[in-house]
Design a protein around this motif. Structure first.
Motif, PDB file in Angstrom:
ATOM      1  N   ARG A 166       0.833  -1.222   0.000  1.00  0.00           N
ATOM      2  CA  ARG A 166       0.000   0.000   0.000  1.00  0.00           C
ATOM      3  C   ARG A 166       0.860   1.263   0.000  1.00  0.00           C
ATOM      4  NH1 ARG A 166      -2.343  -0.204   6.227  1.00  0.00           N
ATOM      5  NH2 ARG A 166      -0.525  -1.182   7.111  1.00  0.00           N
ATOM      6  N   SER A 167       2.041   1.177  -0.615  1.00  0.00           N
ATOM      7  CA  SER A 167       2.889   2.376  -0.648  1.00  0.00           C
ATOM      8  C   SER A 167       2.282   3.407  -1.604  1.00  0.00           C
ATOM      9  CB  SER A 167       4.315   2.029  -1.093  1.00  0.00           C
ATOM     10  OG  SER A 167       4.348   1.742  -2.469  1.00  0.00           O
ATOM     11  N   ARG A 211       9.882  -8.064  -0.312  1.00  0.00           N
ATOM     12  CA  ARG A 211      10.368  -9.244   0.434  1.00  0.00           C
ATOM     13  C   ARG A 211      10.637 -10.363  -0.557  1.00  0.00           C
ATOM     14  NH1 ARG A 211       9.174  -9.430   6.209  1.00  0.00           N
ATOM     15  NH2 ARG A 211       8.573  -7.314   6.732  1.00  0.00           N
ATOM     16  N   THR A 270       9.228   0.522 -16.161  1.00  0.00           N
ATOM     17  CA  THR A 270       9.223   1.746 -15.354  1.00  0.00           C
ATOM     18  C   THR A 270       9.938   2.871 -16.104  1.00  0.00           C
ATOM     19  OG1 THR A 270       9.123   0.506 -13.298  1.00  0.00           O
ATOM     20  CG2 THR A 270      10.019   2.721 -13.165  1.00  0.00           C
TER      21      THR A 270
HETATM   22  P1  NAD Z   1       7.374  -0.114   0.617  1.00  0.00           P
HETATM   23  O1  NAD Z   1       8.327  -0.691   1.602  1.00  0.00           O
HETATM   24  O2  NAD Z   1       7.105   1.347   0.614  1.00  0.00           O
HETATM   25  O3  NAD Z   1       5.960  -0.844   0.760  1.00  0.00           O
HETATM   26  C1  NAD Z   1       5.897  -2.226   0.936  1.00  0.00           C
HETATM   27  C2  NAD Z   1       4.452  -2.624   1.187  1.00  0.00           C
HETATM   28  O4  NAD Z   1       4.425  -4.020   1.382  1.00  0.00           O
HETATM   29  C3  NAD Z   1       3.861  -1.963   2.419  1.00  0.00           C
HETATM   30  O5  NAD Z   1       2.667  -1.320   2.067  1.00  0.00           O
HETATM   31  C4  NAD Z   1       3.588  -3.113   3.387  1.00  0.00           C
HETATM   32  O6  NAD Z   1       2.324  -3.001   4.014  1.00  0.00           O
HETATM   33  C5  NAD Z   1       3.604  -4.324   2.478  1.00  0.00           C
HETATM   34  N1  NAD Z   1       4.177  -5.441   3.208  1.00  0.00           N
HETATM   35  C6  NAD Z   1       5.383  -5.492   3.847  1.00  0.00           C
HETATM   36  N2  NAD Z   1       5.511  -6.689   4.447  1.00  0.00           N
HETATM   37  C7  NAD Z   1       4.410  -7.394   4.197  1.00  0.00           C
HETATM   38  C8  NAD Z   1       3.945  -8.683   4.572  1.00  0.00           C
HETATM   39  N3  NAD Z   1       4.686  -9.492   5.333  1.00  0.00           N
HETATM   40  N4  NAD Z   1       2.747  -9.082   4.139  1.00  0.00           N
HETATM   41  C9  NAD Z   1       1.991  -8.269   3.365  1.00  0.00           C
HETATM   42  N5  NAD Z   1       2.357  -7.033   2.981  1.00  0.00           N
HETATM   43  C10 NAD Z   1       3.554  -6.602   3.399  1.00  0.00           C
HETATM   44  O7  NAD Z   1       7.902  -0.610  -0.818  1.00  0.00           O
HETATM   45  P2  NAD Z   1       7.585  -0.036  -2.298  1.00  0.00           P
HETATM   46  O8  NAD Z   1       8.351   1.200  -2.510  1.00  0.00           O
HETATM   47  O9  NAD Z   1       6.117  -0.050  -2.548  1.00  0.00           O
HETATM   48  O10 NAD Z   1       8.279  -1.185  -3.170  1.00  0.00           O
HETATM   49  C11 NAD Z   1       7.814  -2.518  -3.136  1.00  0.00           C
HETATM   50  C12 NAD Z   1       8.754  -3.388  -3.965  1.00  0.00           C
HETATM   51  O11 NAD Z   1       8.723  -2.941  -5.307  1.00  0.00           O
HETATM   52  C13 NAD Z   1      10.229  -3.330  -3.542  1.00  0.00           C
HETATM   53  O12 NAD Z   1      10.819  -4.596  -3.768  1.00  0.00           O
HETATM   54  C14 NAD Z   1      10.818  -2.328  -4.491  1.00  0.00           C
HETATM   55  O13 NAD Z   1      12.204  -2.547  -4.715  1.00  0.00           O
HETATM   56  C15 NAD Z   1      10.036  -2.628  -5.733  1.00  0.00           C
HETATM   57  N6  NAD Z   1       9.956  -1.510  -6.676  1.00  0.00           N
HETATM   58  C16 NAD Z   1      10.205  -1.809  -7.970  1.00  0.00           C
HETATM   59  C17 NAD Z   1      10.133  -0.823  -8.921  1.00  0.00           C
HETATM   60  C18 NAD Z   1      10.381  -1.179 -10.339  1.00  0.00           C
HETATM   61  O14 NAD Z   1      10.765  -0.340 -11.133  1.00  0.00           O
HETATM   62  N7  NAD Z   1      10.137  -2.428 -10.724  1.00  0.00           N
HETATM   63  C19 NAD Z   1       9.840   0.508  -8.551  1.00  0.00           C
HETATM   64  C20 NAD Z   1       9.546   0.781  -7.222  1.00  0.00           C
HETATM   65  C21 NAD Z   1       9.609  -0.249  -6.286  1.00  0.00           C
END
Ligand code: NAD
Length: 289
Positions: A166-167, A211, A270
Motif C-alpha cells: 500500500r505504498s 520481500r 518503469t
Molecule cells: P514499501 O516498503 O514502501 O511498501 C511495501 C508494502 O508491502 C507496504 O505497504 C507493506 O504493508 C507491504 N508489506 C510489507 N511486508 C508485508 C507482509 N509481510 N505481508 C503483506 N504485505 C507486506 O515498498 P515499495 O516502494 O512499494 O516497493 C515494493 C517493492 O517494489 C520493492 O521490492 C521495491 O524494490 C520494488 N519496486 C520496484 C520498482 C520497479 O521499477 N520495478 C519501482 C519501485 C519499487
C-alpha cells in the motif's frame, strides 16, 4: 501453458514508438523534450537507476540534464535546485531520485516539484487526480505493471485484483489504475489476515512488497495473472548476489496463466513510462493533448 510477460521486449517496442514521437515533437517545436534528473548522495542503486534513465532518455532523442548534489547537502540546497528547474522553461520533466539522505524530508521535496513537470507522478496534485480519475501524470512503475497485465488480458474488467502493498509510489497507484480498468480491487498489506487465502481469490495478483520470494504457490489461484513488482538483491552461497522478485517464480509460474519475470518484467517498463511521461509533460506544457 504459462505466458511470460516480457517487460524488456515491451519496453523496447515502447521506446521505438516514443523515438518517432520525440522526433516529431522536436521538428514541431525546434527542440526535443527535456528531462532533468536530480541525484543526491552516493547510494549505489540510485546511481545505477539514474544512469539507466539518463542513457535511455538520450536514446529516444530527448535531452537529459543530470544534477548531482553531495550527500551532505541541506534541504534548502535541494529545494533551491528544484525551484530553479521548475522555473526553467527549457525543462519539461523533473524527478528527484529517491531515497534521499536522512536530513532531507522527501515529502517536502516532492511537494515542491511543479505538478506539470512531475514525471514520477508523486506530487499530491497528481496523486489526487489519479484518485478522482482526472488526467494527470501517473507514477511509472504502476503504469508498467498495468501494461504488462493488459498484455496478458487486454480487458481486465470484472477481474478480482489483489494488490499486496500500500505504498504511495506503487501499491496505492496500482490499485487506482486497476479500479479504472473496472477490476474489483483489494489492497492487502502487512496487517492483512490470511494473506495467502485472500490472494487465492485473485484473478490478478500484484506483488509490491519488497520481500524476496514471499509469494509462494500457496498464494495462487490456478490460471491467475501474476505481476511481480519487487526488486530484491539476495546473497548467494558463493559470495555473489542475484536479483529476485517478491514472487517465488519457479514455484508460482506453473500455476499462473501469465507471469512477469524479475529481472526483465516491471523494471524495464518503469523507465519506458518515465520517457513516455516526459513526452506527455512536454506536450501538455505546450498546450497539446
Ligand atoms: P514499501 O516498503 O514502501 O511498501 C511495501 C508494502 O508491502 C507496504 O505497504 C507493506 O504493508 C507491504 N508489506 C510489507 N511486508 C508485508 C507482509 N509481510 N505481508 C503483506 N504485505 C507486506 O515498498 P515499495 O516502494 O512499494 O516497493 C515494493 C517493492 O517494489 C520493492 O521490492 C521495491 O524494490 C520494488 N519496486 C520496484 C520498482 C520497479 O521499477 N520495478 C519501482 C519501485 C519499487
Amino acid at each position: 501453458m504459462t505466458t511470460l510477460l516480457d517487460g524488456k521486449a515491451l519496453a523496447a517496442t515502447m521506446r521505438a514508438d516514443l523515438a518517432g514521437k520525440v522526433a516529431a515533437f522536436a521538428a514541431a517545436h525546434g527542440r526535443p523534450p527535456a528531462l532533468a534528473v536530480v541525484l543526491v548522495g552516493d547510494d549505489p542503486a540510485s546511481h545505477v537507476y539514474v544512469a539507466s534513465k539518463v542513457k535511455q532518455t538520450a536514446e529516444v532523442g530527448m535531452r537529459s540534464v543530470e544534477h548531482r548534489l553531495d550527500a551532505g547537502c541541506t534541504e534548502a540546497d535541494l529545494l533551491a535546485l528544484v525551484d530553479a528547474l521548475n522555473a526553467d522553461p527549457a525543462i519539461d520533466g523533473l524527478l528527484v531520485q529517491l531515497p534521499l539522505p536522512a536530513q532531507i524530508d522527501a515529502a517536502s521535496v516532492l511537494n515542491r516539484i511543479d505538478p506539470a513537470k512531475d514525471v514520477d507522478g508523486f506530487h499530491p496534485v497528481n496523486a489526487g487526480k489519479l484518485a478522482i480519475g482526472e488526467p494527470g501524470l501517473v507514477p511509472c512503475t504502476p503504469l508498467g505493471a498495468l501494461a504488462l497485465a493488459r498484455l496478458a488480458r487486454p480487458d481486465l474488467a470484472g477481474l478480482h485484483a489483489v494488490v499486496i502493498g500500500r505504498s504511495n509510489i506503487v501499491g496505492k497507484p496500482v490499485a487506482q489504475l486497476l479500479l479504472q480498468e473496472n477490476c474489483t480491487v483489494t489492497i492487502a498489506h502487512s496487517r492483512t489476515s490470511d494473506l495467502a487465502g485472500l490472494c487465492r481469490t485473485a484473478d490478478l495478483l500484484v506483488a509490491a512488497i519488497g520481500r524476496p520470494l514471499f509469494v509462494t504457490a500457496d498464494f495462487i489461484k490456478p490460471g491467475a495473472i501474476v505481476i511481480d513488482v519487487g526488486i530484491n538483491r539476495i546473497a548467494l552461497a558463493d559470495g555473489k548476489s542475484r536479483l529476485v522478485g517478491d514472487v517465488d517464480f519457479a514455484a508460482v509460474a506453473p500455476l499462473a496463466d501469465a507471469i512477469t519475470p524479475v529481472p526483465g518484467g516491471v523494471g524495464p517498463m518503469t523507465i519506458a513510462f518515465l520517457l513516455s511521461n516526459t513526452l506527455r509533460a512536454a506536450s501538455l506544457r505546450l498546450g497539446e493533448p
